[in-house]
Structure formats: C-alpha cells, structure tokens
Enzyme design. Structure first.
Site, mmCIF file in Angstrom:
data_model
loop_
_atom_site.group_PDB
_atom_site.id
_atom_site.type_symbol
_atom_site.label_atom_id
_atom_site.label_comp_id
_atom_site.label_asym_id
_atom_site.label_seq_id
_atom_site.Cartn_x
_atom_site.Cartn_y
_atom_site.Cartn_z
ATOM 1 N N HIS A 1 23.735 -73.060 31.880
ATOM 2 C CA HIS A 1 22.336 -73.137 31.200
ATOM 3 C C HIS A 1 22.564 -73.045 29.651
ATOM 4 C CE1 HIS A 1 21.822 -69.332 32.439
ATOM 5 N NE2 HIS A 1 20.991 -68.973 31.376
ATOM 6 N N ASP A 2 23.784 -71.705 29.773
ATOM 7 C CA ASP A 2 24.444 -70.759 28.297
ATOM 8 C C ASP A 2 25.291 -71.659 28.017
ATOM 9 O OD1 ASP A 2 22.871 -69.080 28.762
ATOM 10 O OD2 ASP A 2 23.798 -67.532 30.203
ATOM 11 N N ASP B 1 21.477 -61.336 35.824
ATOM 12 C CA ASP B 1 21.794 -61.318 34.634
ATOM 13 C C ASP B 1 22.560 -60.785 34.130
ATOM 14 O OD1 ASP B 1 21.110 -63.817 32.002
ATOM 15 O OD2 ASP B 1 20.447 -61.062 31.733
ATOM 16 N N ASP C 1 16.382 -65.641 39.649
ATOM 17 C CA ASP C 1 17.459 -64.649 38.860
ATOM 18 C C ASP C 1 17.030 -63.251 38.442
ATOM 19 O OD1 ASP C 1 19.325 -65.012 36.655
ATOM 20 O OD2 ASP C 1 18.998 -66.933 35.984
ATOM 21 N N GLU D 1 26.081 -62.093 36.890
ATOM 22 C CA GLU D 1 26.975 -62.086 36.300
ATOM 23 C C GLU D 1 27.292 -61.054 35.324
ATOM 24 O OE1 GLU D 1 25.421 -64.473 31.951
ATOM 25 O OE2 GLU D 1 24.571 -62.970 31.774
HETATM 26 C C1 NOJ Z 1 22.579 -64.797 30.685
HETATM 27 C C2 NOJ Z 1 22.113 -65.581 30.552
HETATM 28 O O1 NOJ Z 1 22.172 -66.341 31.355
HETATM 29 C C3 NOJ Z 1 21.272 -65.769 28.818
HETATM 30 O O2 NOJ Z 1 20.766 -67.551 28.845
HETATM 31 C C4 NOJ Z 1 20.451 -64.887 28.744
HETATM 32 O O3 NOJ Z 1 20.230 -65.531 26.556
HETATM 33 C C5 NOJ Z 1 21.587 -63.703 28.193
HETATM 34 N N1 NOJ Z 1 21.723 -63.296 29.734
HETATM 35 C C6 NOJ Z 1 20.175 -62.743 28.147
HETATM 36 O O4 NOJ Z 1 18.850 -63.045 29.522
#
Ligand code: NOJ
Length: 561
Positions: free
Chosen positions: A336-337, A207, A99, A262
């Site tokens: 995970h989000d 990210d 990541d 992302e």
């Molecule tokens: C996206 C990540 O997937 C998330 O978990 C994180 O809180 C934010 N970016 C900030 O890095």
C-alpha cells in the site's frame, strides 16, 4: 531444511481494507466486505492475510494513526464483524495477521491526551517530549530540539501549547512517537498484543519496527537537501534487539505466530539478528533496498528517475544471498506504500501488461523467502492516470511533492507526472472486482478514484480466464506448495550486469531450478547454462517454448534439471 516452519511455505495476501470491498454503500471498504471476499483469496491459494490497520483511527494516515488498539475503526464495522471475519477465515484455512503500529499512536489516543497535560502524570513519559533547543523567546518556543525530519516532510518535532514542549513525530504531526524506553509503554504494547493473540489472530506485521529505539541523547543527524536530517539514526537504535527479544519472550514465544517487521534503513547485520533462524526476535523483515534504487538523491522517491535493472538486481540479490544461513527473507514488489508493480517494474501498456505482470510474479515467487501479494497485484492492476493533484488523498505524497515544489527541487509542471508514477495512492485505488459501476467495489461514492481501466482489468474476468494473470499467480503459488526446492533451495544470481535479463539458479541437494526473466520489450540473447538445455519447463508466460537462447519481450520461464 531442518527446522521447517509453516510460514516459510506460506504465501501472504495483503488487504488494504479501505479499498478492498465496501458492504454498506458508504464508499469505504469494510470488514463485512472482506468476509464476503475471503473465498477469492482461498481460491488464489494464499494462506495468510495481512490486514492493514483496522483499529479506531481519525485517519490522518489511513489507520496508521491509531486512537484505540482494541477497538475497530467505525467505517470498517464492529468487533463482532471482526470476530466473524476471523472465524470465516479460519474455516477456509486462512490465517489473519494484524498490522501492529506501535512506533507511534494517533495524537487522539487516550495516552497522548493524558501525556500532553502539564505536570507529572502516569502518561507523561509515554511519548518523546523535549524543551525547545534554546528555551522560550518572548513567549514563543525556540528552535526544535534537533534537526530530524519527518518522513512526511518538514521537521519531526511539533510544539504543543498544552504541554509547553515539543513532541517527536517521525511521521505526521498527528502520529506522536511512543517512548519505548519507558517499561510501562512496553507493558501496554505487550498486553495489547496478547489480547489479540488470545482472540485468535495469527501474527503481526510490525509497522516501522526498526525505528522504535531512538539514539541516546537524540543527536542531530546529517542534514539532507531538504534542510532536515533523515531518521537513519533511529534505524539502528541502541535497545532495539533488546526490546524485540523482550517482546518475543513475553508474548510471541507463547503462540504459534507469523511475524514480519517493516524495517526501513536496516543494515544486513541487523537484519540477520531481527529474523535470526533461532527465532529469538521476528520471523522475517521487509527491507527496502529494492524499493529505492531509482530514488533521486535530492528529492527521494518523489522524482522522475528511472529504474536500472542491474541496480534493482543488485539490491535483491544482496538480500537473497546475504540472509542465507542466518535469517529468513520476505519477498515483495508491491504494497500500500508503493506504486503498482506492473507500472513500475514491468510495462502497463495494452500490449505487455499481462505478460510483464506474469514475468514479475515468476521472478519473485521462485526466489527464496515468503512471498507477499498485494491486493490487485494478482490481477496486474496498474497505476492510476490521475487527472489532477486534488484527486490525491495520500498525506505522504501530497506533503512531499508540495514541499519539494516550494523549495524549487521539482518543477510544478512535473507534479502530476510524479504522482502518476510514485504516489502511494496508485496502490490504494479500490479493488477491481468486476466491470459494473464502481468496479463492484461499492454502490456509493468511492473514497478514492477508481482506476478507469476496471472494465478491462477485473477479478470476475480473470478468475474465469485460464490465461489470466490471476490464473498464473495461482499456478505460481501452487508450485511453491509442492516444491522444497522453491522454498528452501539456495539462490545463485546469474548475469548481474545484464540490463535486460534477471536470472538465477536455485539449488537444493543436487536438484536445480533456473529462472530467466526478461525485463525489457526487446528480444534478448541469453546463454542458457548447459545443464538446463534439456531441462523441463515448470512454468512460463508464453504458451509455446521457443528457443531459450532468445528470450522474448517480458518472457519468463523456469526450468528444472
Ligand atoms: C509504514 C506504513 O506502511 C505506512 O503506510 C505508514 O504511513 C507509515 N509506516 C507510518 O505508520
């Protein structure tokens, strides 16, 4: 079908290391734990692992706040543990994707510690510093430099006493944004990436990469109901593609990698550039349209609105058809989000959990793009029945829900239900390995509550059982490996207005695949296209083949012709 790439045929398995497998009884997952469980991922049939961050971090945002990009988080083990994990993974034919969190660092990173010192130093310009909008007033800082809001609630600016200026943080106050316009920052990031690639890692998930290039002059945005503007302006920054091309030519093009960016807030035309088939930037991106169809205009994701299937389909179909011929897509329900897919898009009741988890798998894995499986999705793991707000660790849901209550945007009595539905912690409860104490995740006290349903939903049971969600996912992954039609066929949406059925046809050089999924708990009529009436069923989540024109609750099937 020209220019086929291995990552187009791959299935990626995401590990959230903190919650995957603990090996030393401290209640926190670690690298040795991952190494122990690699054969499980190989058994499932995935061929790439995306590791959420494992770098040194004070864990304000569970590793997405990095204090040293070339060291391992203490709780997760050592660099030797990492090397051992990488070697074992490669032996099993599994690739490892890191990541890459480089929109921001931790405020405890050495660069930031130097950067905040007054007076010019080599790091002064590594972050985004600004004076208060209207200067200092009686020794106190005036207003923030602009009206941008942080993703985790409140202003995106924090005044730093030591520096005597505000710094920008699009996420938590402990995640200052890097200044990508500074060529030295880009040099640092590119050499760090090269270091990992030389070590043998196989790629990067990047990210919030869409946010790295900030708009010239950092202008105010349109304020939302929270009083702050969102960061939409940053999602289409002026130098973004220039920086990604530079990254590609200086680093990525020298290795055989898989890369996924992302990209919250990305418009289609931009996405076509990011993931262009000429490979000058990234291989693919994560877009978010289908992750936000139920968001409330006032409170965003932390509300209680329900999903409507036509809207969800419109969001997915748009990307399946819009990238065709331009760029490669990535497919996901879960990470995970996000809350757990089966609870959000399916039905997690005892009666329908397994069948609807299989339906969701069918719907996603037979689309065009590279599928991602988030740990536990292959078991049909569900959201957690949180007992109180104190159980929630996630900074994003805690901050947003409490600020929305303060502003009167949501009722206090709804807060727990909002967490049960939407908190990121639903995905972060530890992996359910078996029915023993703590689900086989740890012998100590787990860092986050374990979902009490682990006695029923766990890997040990599902790996053994032929009719499990795990066995079904294994079959879906296997089917993709054998079929160019599934990997490369065009995508044609059917019945866009149906409130229950998600259906589409894949087409490759005259070969066709029909996929029909019922997202409801009702039996629904469906007009099967004539040419498929004598088709062969390649997969389905009900044992027997009934009448295809009556699709049973959460039924899914795929027919070739
Ligand atoms: C996206 C990540 O997937 C998330 O978990 C994180 O809180 C934010 N970016 C900030 O890095």
């Amino acid at each position: 079908m020209e220019n086929q790439k291995w990552w187009q045929k791959s299935v990626v398995y995401q590990i959230y290391p903190r919650s995957f497998q603990d090996s030393n009884g401290d209640g926190i997952g670690d690298l040795k734990g991952i190494t122990r469980r690699l054969p499980y991922i190989a058994e499932l049939g995935a061929d790439v692992i995306w590791l959420s961050p494992v770098y040194a971090s004070p864990n304000d945002d569970n590793g997405y706040d990095i204090s040293d990009y070339q060291a391992i988080m203490k709780e997760f083990g050592t660099m030797e543990d990492f090397d051992e994990m990488l070697e074992k993974a490669h032996e099993l034919g599994l690739k490892i994707v890191m990541d890459l969190v480089v929109n921001h660092t931790s405020d405890e990173h050495g660069w930031f510690k130097e950067s905040r010192k007054r007076g010019d130093n080599p790091y002064s310009d590594y972050y985004i510093w600004r004076d208060p909008k209207d200067g200092m007033k009686g020794g106190e800082p005036g207003a923030e430099p602009n009206n941008w809001g942080s993703c985790f609630g409140g202003s995106a600016w924090k005044y730093d006493e030591e520096a005597g200026q505000y710094f920008l943080h699009l996420f938590s106050k402990k995640q200052p944004d890097l200044n990508w316009d500074n060529p030295k920052v880009r040099d640092e990031v590119f050499s760090m990436m090269t270091w990992w690639l030389e070590k043998g890692v196989d790629g990067f998930r990047m990210d919030v990469i869409s946010l790295i290039s900030k708009p010239e002059g950092l202008p105010d945005g349109k304020a939302a109901s929270t009083g702050f503007a969102s960061f939409d302006l940053c999602a289409t920054g002026p130098h973004l593609h220039e920086y990604l091309k530079e990254m590609n030519s200086r680093v990525l093009s020298k290795y055989d990698t898989i890369t996924v960016g992302e990209c919250p807030g990305v418009p289609m035309e931009e996405a076509r550039n990011y993931a262009n088939l000429d490979g000058t930037e990234l291989n693919m991106i994560f877009q978010f349209d289908h992750m936000s169809t139920e968001y409330d205009p006032k409170v965003g994701r932390y509300g209680l609105s329900k999903i409507s299937l036509p809207e969800l389909k419109a969001a997915i179909n748009k990307w399946e058809t819009g990238l065709e011929g331009y760029a490669w897509n990535s497919l996901y329900w879960d990470n995970h989000d996000q809350p757990r897919a089966v609870s959000r898009f399916g039905n997690d009741s005892d009666e329908y959990r397994e069948i609807s988890a299989k339906m969701l798998g069918t719907c996603l894995h037979l689309m065009k793009g590279t599928p991602y499986v988030y740990q536990g999705e292959e078991l049909g793991m569900t959201n957690c029945p949180w007992n109180s707000l104190d159980e929630i660790n996630d900074i994003e849901s805690r901050n947003n829900v409490s600020q929305n209550i303060e502003k009167g945007l949501v009722k206090e009595e709804d807060a727990l239900e909002i967490m049960r539905r939407q908190s990121r912690d639903n995905a972060r409860t530890p992996m359910q390995w078996d029915a023993t104490e703590n689900a086989g995740f740890t012998t100590g006290k787990p860092w986050l509550r374990i979902n009490p349903n682990y006695t029923v939903i766990n890997a040990e049971d599902e790996v053994k059982r032929e009719d499990s969600v795990f066995a079904y996912y294994k079959k879906l992954i296997h089917l993709r490996k054998e079929s160019d039609l599934i990997v490369y066929g065009d995508f044609e949406p059917l019945v866009p207005d149906s409130k229950e059925i998600f259906a589409y046809v894949r087409n490759l050089e005259g070969q066709k695949l029909l996929v029909v999924c019922n997202f409801s708990d009702q039996q629904v009529e469906f007009d099967i296209p004539e040419e498929f009436k004598k088709g062969e069923r390649i997969i389905g989540n009900y044992e027997d083949i009934a009448d295809y024109s009556l699709v049973r609750p959460y039924e899914a099937f795929a027919l070739t012709c």
